[in-house]
Motif scaffolding. Structure first.
Motif, PDB file in Angstrom:
ATOM      1  N   LEU A 164       0.828  -1.203   0.000  1.00 20.07           N
ATOM      2  CA  LEU A 164       0.000   0.000   0.000  1.00 20.07           C
ATOM      3  C   LEU A 164       0.863   1.254   0.000  1.00 20.07           C
ATOM      4  CD1 LEU A 164      -2.848   1.123   0.027  1.00 20.07           C
ATOM      5  CD2 LEU A 164      -2.822   1.003   2.536  1.00 20.07           C
ATOM      6  N   THR A 165       1.964   1.224   0.763  1.00 20.85           N
ATOM      7  CA  THR A 165       2.878   2.367   0.767  1.00 20.85           C
ATOM      8  C   THR A 165       3.551   2.525  -0.591  1.00 20.85           C
ATOM      9  OG1 THR A 165       3.293   2.172   3.142  1.00 20.85           O
ATOM     10  CG2 THR A 165       4.934   3.353   1.837  1.00 20.85           C
ATOM     11  N   ILE A 166       3.977   1.424  -1.184  1.00 24.16           N
ATOM     12  CA  ILE A 166       4.589   1.511  -2.518  1.00 24.16           C
ATOM     13  C   ILE A 166       3.583   2.059  -3.523  1.00 24.16           C
ATOM     14  CG2 ILE A 166       5.708   0.222  -4.374  1.00 24.16           C
ATOM     15  CD1 ILE A 166       6.586  -1.821  -2.238  1.00 24.16           C
ATOM     16  N   ALA A 167       2.326   1.620  -3.419  1.00 32.56           N
ATOM     17  CA  ALA A 167       1.278   2.113  -4.320  1.00 32.56           C
ATOM     18  C   ALA A 167       1.127   3.629  -4.194  1.00 32.56           C
ATOM     19  CB  ALA A 167      -0.039   1.414  -4.034  1.00 32.56           C
ATOM     20  N   HIS A 168       1.288   4.146  -2.987  1.00 35.60           N
ATOM     21  CA  HIS A 168       1.210   5.599  -2.781  1.00 35.60           C
ATOM     22  C   HIS A 168       2.278   6.317  -3.603  1.00 35.60           C
ATOM     23  CE1 HIS A 168       1.201   9.501  -0.738  1.00 35.60           C
ATOM     24  NE2 HIS A 168       2.505   9.334  -0.555  1.00 35.60           N
ATOM     25  N   TYR A 169       3.483   5.764  -3.648  1.00 36.22           N
ATOM     26  CA  TYR A 169       4.553   6.397  -4.426  1.00 36.22           C
ATOM     27  C   TYR A 169       4.320   6.235  -5.928  1.00 36.22           C
ATOM     28  CZ  TYR A 169       7.156   7.485  -0.239  1.00 36.22           C
ATOM     29  OH  TYR A 169       7.536   8.027   0.969  1.00 36.22           O
ATOM     30  N   VAL A 170       3.737   5.115  -6.334  1.00 35.10           N
ATOM     31  CA  VAL A 170       3.376   4.957  -7.741  1.00 35.10           C
ATOM     32  C   VAL A 170       2.340   6.002  -8.137  1.00 35.10           C
ATOM     33  CG1 VAL A 170       2.314   3.420  -9.442  1.00 35.10           C
ATOM     34  CG2 VAL A 170       3.937   2.498  -7.757  1.00 35.10           C
ATOM     35  N   LYS A 171       1.355   6.210  -7.283  1.00 37.23           N
ATOM     36  CA  LYS A 171       0.359   7.250  -7.545  1.00 37.23           C
ATOM     37  C   LYS A 171       1.040   8.617  -7.667  1.00 37.23           C
ATOM     38  CE  LYS A 171      -3.678   9.526  -5.415  1.00 37.23           C
ATOM     39  NZ  LYS A 171      -4.540   9.576  -6.619  1.00 37.23           N
ATOM     40  N   GLY A 172       2.025   8.861  -6.831  1.00 40.42           N
ATOM     41  CA  GLY A 172       2.763  10.116  -6.900  1.00 40.42           C
ATOM     42  C   GLY A 172       3.497  10.288  -8.213  1.00 40.42           C
ATOM     43  N   VAL A 173       4.071   9.200  -8.731  1.00 41.45           N
ATOM     44  CA  VAL A 173       4.740   9.255 -10.034  1.00 41.45           C
ATOM     45  C   VAL A 173       3.740   9.628 -11.122  1.00 41.45           C
ATOM     46  CG1 VAL A 173       5.881   7.867 -11.811  1.00 41.45           C
ATOM     47  CG2 VAL A 173       6.595   7.660  -9.429  1.00 41.45           C
ATOM     48  N   LEU A 174       2.561   9.004 -11.105  1.00 44.47           N
ATOM     49  CA  LEU A 174       1.529   9.339 -12.099  1.00 44.47           C
ATOM     50  C   LEU A 174       1.151  10.807 -12.016  1.00 44.47           C
ATOM     51  CD1 LEU A 174      -0.881   6.250 -11.834  1.00 44.47           C
ATOM     52  CD2 LEU A 174       1.036   6.600 -13.400  1.00 44.47           C
ATOM     53  N   ALA A 175       1.016  11.308 -10.787  1.00 44.05           N
ATOM     54  CA  ALA A 175       0.631  12.708 -10.609  1.00 44.05           C
ATOM     55  C   ALA A 175       1.724  13.650 -11.092  1.00 44.05           C
ATOM     56  CB  ALA A 175       0.303  12.964  -9.135  1.00 44.05           C
ATOM     57  N   GLU A 176       2.963  13.354 -10.737  1.00 49.63           N
ATOM     58  CA  GLU A 176       4.079  14.221 -11.136  1.00 49.63           C
ATOM     59  C   GLU A 176       4.235  14.272 -12.649  1.00 49.63           C
ATOM     60  OE1 GLU A 176       6.178  16.229  -9.398  1.00 49.63           O
ATOM     61  OE2 GLU A 176       4.910  15.848  -7.644  1.00 49.63           O
ATOM     62  N   ARG A 233      -7.138  -1.168  -4.971  1.00 45.55           N
ATOM     63  CA  ARG A 233      -7.932  -1.065  -3.761  1.00 45.55           C
ATOM     64  C   ARG A 233      -7.945   0.363  -3.205  1.00 45.55           C
ATOM     65  NH1 ARG A 233     -11.961  -4.152  -3.119  1.00 45.55           N
ATOM     66  NH2 ARG A 233     -11.549  -6.376  -3.072  1.00 45.55           N
ATOM     67  N   ALA A 234      -6.794   0.998  -3.198  1.00 49.55           N
ATOM     68  CA  ALA A 234      -6.674   2.317  -2.575  1.00 49.55           C
ATOM     69  C   ALA A 234      -7.184   3.437  -3.481  1.00 49.55           C
ATOM     70  CB  ALA A 234      -5.224   2.584  -2.195  1.00 49.55           C
ATOM     71  N   TYR A 235      -6.991   3.287  -4.791  1.00 48.35           N
ATOM     72  CA  TYR A 235      -7.319   4.359  -5.737  1.00 48.35           C
ATOM     73  C   TYR A 235      -8.104   3.773  -6.911  1.00 48.35           C
ATOM     74  CZ  TYR A 235      -3.192   5.778  -3.087  1.00 48.35           C
ATOM     75  OH  TYR A 235      -2.273   6.006  -2.078  1.00 48.35           O
ATOM     76  N   PRO A 236      -9.295   3.253  -6.677  1.00 49.71           N
ATOM     77  CA  PRO A 236     -10.013   2.489  -7.700  1.00 49.71           C
ATOM     78  C   PRO A 236     -10.412   3.272  -8.938  1.00 49.71           C
ATOM     79  CG  PRO A 236     -11.429   2.931  -5.803  1.00 49.71           C
ATOM     80  CD  PRO A 236     -10.050   3.349  -5.411  1.00 49.71           C
ATOM     81  N   THR A 237     -10.471   4.596  -8.850  1.00 48.00           N
ATOM     82  CA  THR A 237     -10.888   5.385 -10.023  1.00 48.00           C
ATOM     83  C   THR A 237      -9.713   6.042 -10.739  1.00 48.00           C
ATOM     84  OG1 THR A 237     -11.249   7.378  -8.679  1.00 48.00           O
ATOM     85  CG2 THR A 237     -13.112   5.867  -8.946  1.00 48.00           C
ATOM     86  N   ASP A 238      -8.492   5.764 -10.299  1.00 47.41           N
ATOM     87  CA  ASP A 238      -7.324   6.424 -10.880  1.00 47.41           C
ATOM     88  C   ASP A 238      -6.781   5.743 -12.127  1.00 47.41           C
ATOM     89  OD1 ASP A 238      -7.613   7.996  -8.630  1.00 47.41           O
ATOM     90  OD2 ASP A 238      -5.456   8.123  -8.244  1.00 47.41           O
ATOM     91  N   LEU A 239      -7.210   4.511 -12.389  1.00 47.67           N
ATOM     92  CA  LEU A 239      -6.679   3.757 -13.510  1.00 47.67           C
ATOM     93  C   LEU A 239      -7.770   3.486 -14.545  1.00 47.67           C
ATOM     94  CD1 LEU A 239      -4.574   1.042 -11.628  1.00 47.67           C
ATOM     95  CD2 LEU A 239      -3.720   3.158 -12.663  1.00 47.67           C
ATOM     96  N   VAL A 272       1.528  -4.877  -5.765  1.00 49.77           N
ATOM     97  CA  VAL A 272       1.396  -3.427  -5.661  1.00 49.77           C
ATOM     98  C   VAL A 272       0.234  -2.936  -6.523  1.00 49.77           C
ATOM     99  CG1 VAL A 272       2.533  -1.206  -6.078  1.00 49.77           C
ATOM    100  CG2 VAL A 272       3.847  -3.122  -5.134  1.00 49.77           C
ATOM    101  N   THR A 273       0.088  -3.509  -7.709  1.00 48.07           N
ATOM    102  CA  THR A 273      -1.027  -3.144  -8.582  1.00 48.07           C
ATOM    103  C   THR A 273      -2.362  -3.431  -7.906  1.00 48.07           C
ATOM    104  OG1 THR A 273       0.307  -3.528 -10.571  1.00 48.07           O
ATOM    105  CG2 THR A 273      -2.090  -3.592 -10.823  1.00 48.07           C
ATOM    106  N   TYR A 274      -2.468  -4.564  -7.227  1.00 52.29           N
ATOM    107  CA  TYR A 274      -3.700  -4.879  -6.505  1.00 52.29           C
ATOM    108  C   TYR A 274      -3.946  -3.860  -5.399  1.00 52.29           C
ATOM    109  CZ  TYR A 274      -7.252  -7.452  -3.922  1.00 52.29           C
ATOM    110  OH  TYR A 274      -8.410  -7.813  -3.279  1.00 52.29           O
ATOM    111  N   ALA A 275      -2.909  -3.520  -4.639  1.00 55.62           N
ATOM    112  CA  ALA A 275      -3.059  -2.525  -3.573  1.00 55.62           C
ATOM    113  C   ALA A 275      -3.477  -1.176  -4.142  1.00 55.62           C
ATOM    114  CB  ALA A 275      -1.748  -2.400  -2.797  1.00 55.62           C
ATOM    115  N   PHE A 276      -2.932  -0.816  -5.310  1.00 57.27           N
ATOM    116  CA  PHE A 276      -3.297   0.437  -5.976  1.00 57.27           C
ATOM    117  C   PHE A 276      -4.770   0.418  -6.348  1.00 57.27           C
ATOM    118  CE2 PHE A 276      -1.452   4.164  -8.204  1.00 57.27           C
ATOM    119  CZ  PHE A 276      -2.590   4.592  -8.868  1.00 57.27           C
TER     120      PHE A 276
END
Length: 292
Positions: free
Chosen positions: A85-97, A120-126, A114-118
């Motif tokens: 979940l923490t790694i997914a947070h940084y992946v989300k940050g890369v997408l945002a940057e 779950r945490a950000y279901p509308t971001d992908l 990590v993709t599964y955690a992403f």
């Protein structure tokens, strides 16, 4: 690099950049035009972004292909904790940057967790997601996989400090064991790639990060179980090598029972665990069809 089956395909011009997320520098590699749909790749153990070089080569004319070194590996800086979940947070940050939208996230091995955690945490971001060659903590058939004596490295890597003490300085030898035993085509993971993976984990911190992923499985399992029942509509494609242990239907059932509504699965013929290198053209074809 090119695949053994397609030595005439020109390699795209890979662009290397560092993106800062919460003060942590992440190594991002890209090929293709940024105006096209984005596909971001996440590697697993014991690899780096390079695991996807051939798949990116196949897709770069049609998509904006990107990969990262996961935090702590290769040219990416380490992060405080290494649960998915923490790694997914940084992946989300890369997408945002990078300002990426309409993204397909593709994760292999730990990158799939990590993709599964992403999801779950950000279901509308992908726009869509792909998980390859991995079981997800807390999602069936997780318990069966944990009990399989052939998956000895899960408990071994979870032991504090001992794996680092035994493997440090012997990364190439240790990693070769996995490349040679759980792939169906070990020769597809060539010498240049094997040396590059050993180099990506050459420092103590990088090797420690790789083992910390396994030590976080208990936390990942609790978080994934707690999220079960929350419906996720994002399309998910699950890819699995033909020679991987178990049946793909068990994994698809597990995803659906966890709340992923739109799940499909495909087998990569002739491949073992390291499908992006063993069968890059097959993987690229399935990703191309899924994204389009």
């Amino acid at each position: 690099m090119t695949t053994n089956s397609d030595k005439t395909r020109p390699e795209p011009s890979f662009q290397h950049n560092q993106v800062t997320v919460d003060g942590v520098s992440i190594h991002v590699i890209s090929a293709g035009q940024a105006t096209k749909p984005a596909v971001l790749f996440l590697h697993g153990f014991p690899q780096s972004w390079l695991a996807f070089r051939n798949v990116m080569t196949s897709l770069a004319d049609e998509f904006y292909t990107l990969a990262i070194d996961l935090p702590g590996i290769g040219e990416s800086e380490k992060i405080p904790t290494n649960d998915t979940l923490t790694i997914a947070h940084y992946v989300k940050g890369v997408l945002a940057e990078l300002g990426l939208t309409n993204v397909t996230l593709v994760g292999h091995d730990l990158g799939g967790m990590v993709t599964y955690a992403f999801l779950r945490a950000y279901p509308t971001d992908l726009a869509r997601a792909v998980i390859m060659n991995v079981v997800v903590p807390g999602v069936d058939p997780w318990n069966l996989v944990k009990q399989n004596p052939h998956i000895w490295h899960f408990p071994f890597h979870s032991i504090p400090d001992l794996p680092e003490a035994l493997v440090m300085g012997k990364q190439r030898i240790y990693f070769d064991y996995f490349f040679n035993t759980i792939s169906a085509k070990p020769d597809k993971i060539d010498e240049q790639a094997r040396n590059a993976y050993a180099e990506a984990y050459a420092s103590y911190d990088a090797l420690h990060t790789g083992f910390e992923w396994y030590r976080a499985f208990g936390q990942d399992e609790k978080e994934n179980i707690a999220a079960k029942g929350e419906l996720v509509q994002t399309p998910l494609l699950y890819l699995r090598g033909e020679h991987e242990y178990g049946t793909i239907e068990d994994y698809l059932t597990g995803f659906r029972e966890s709340g992923l509504v739109n799940v499909s699965g495909q087998i990569i013929p002739g491949s073992g665990h390291y499908a992006p290198e063993e069968a890059p053209d097959e993987v690229a074809n399935r990703l191309r069809a899924f994204v389009q």
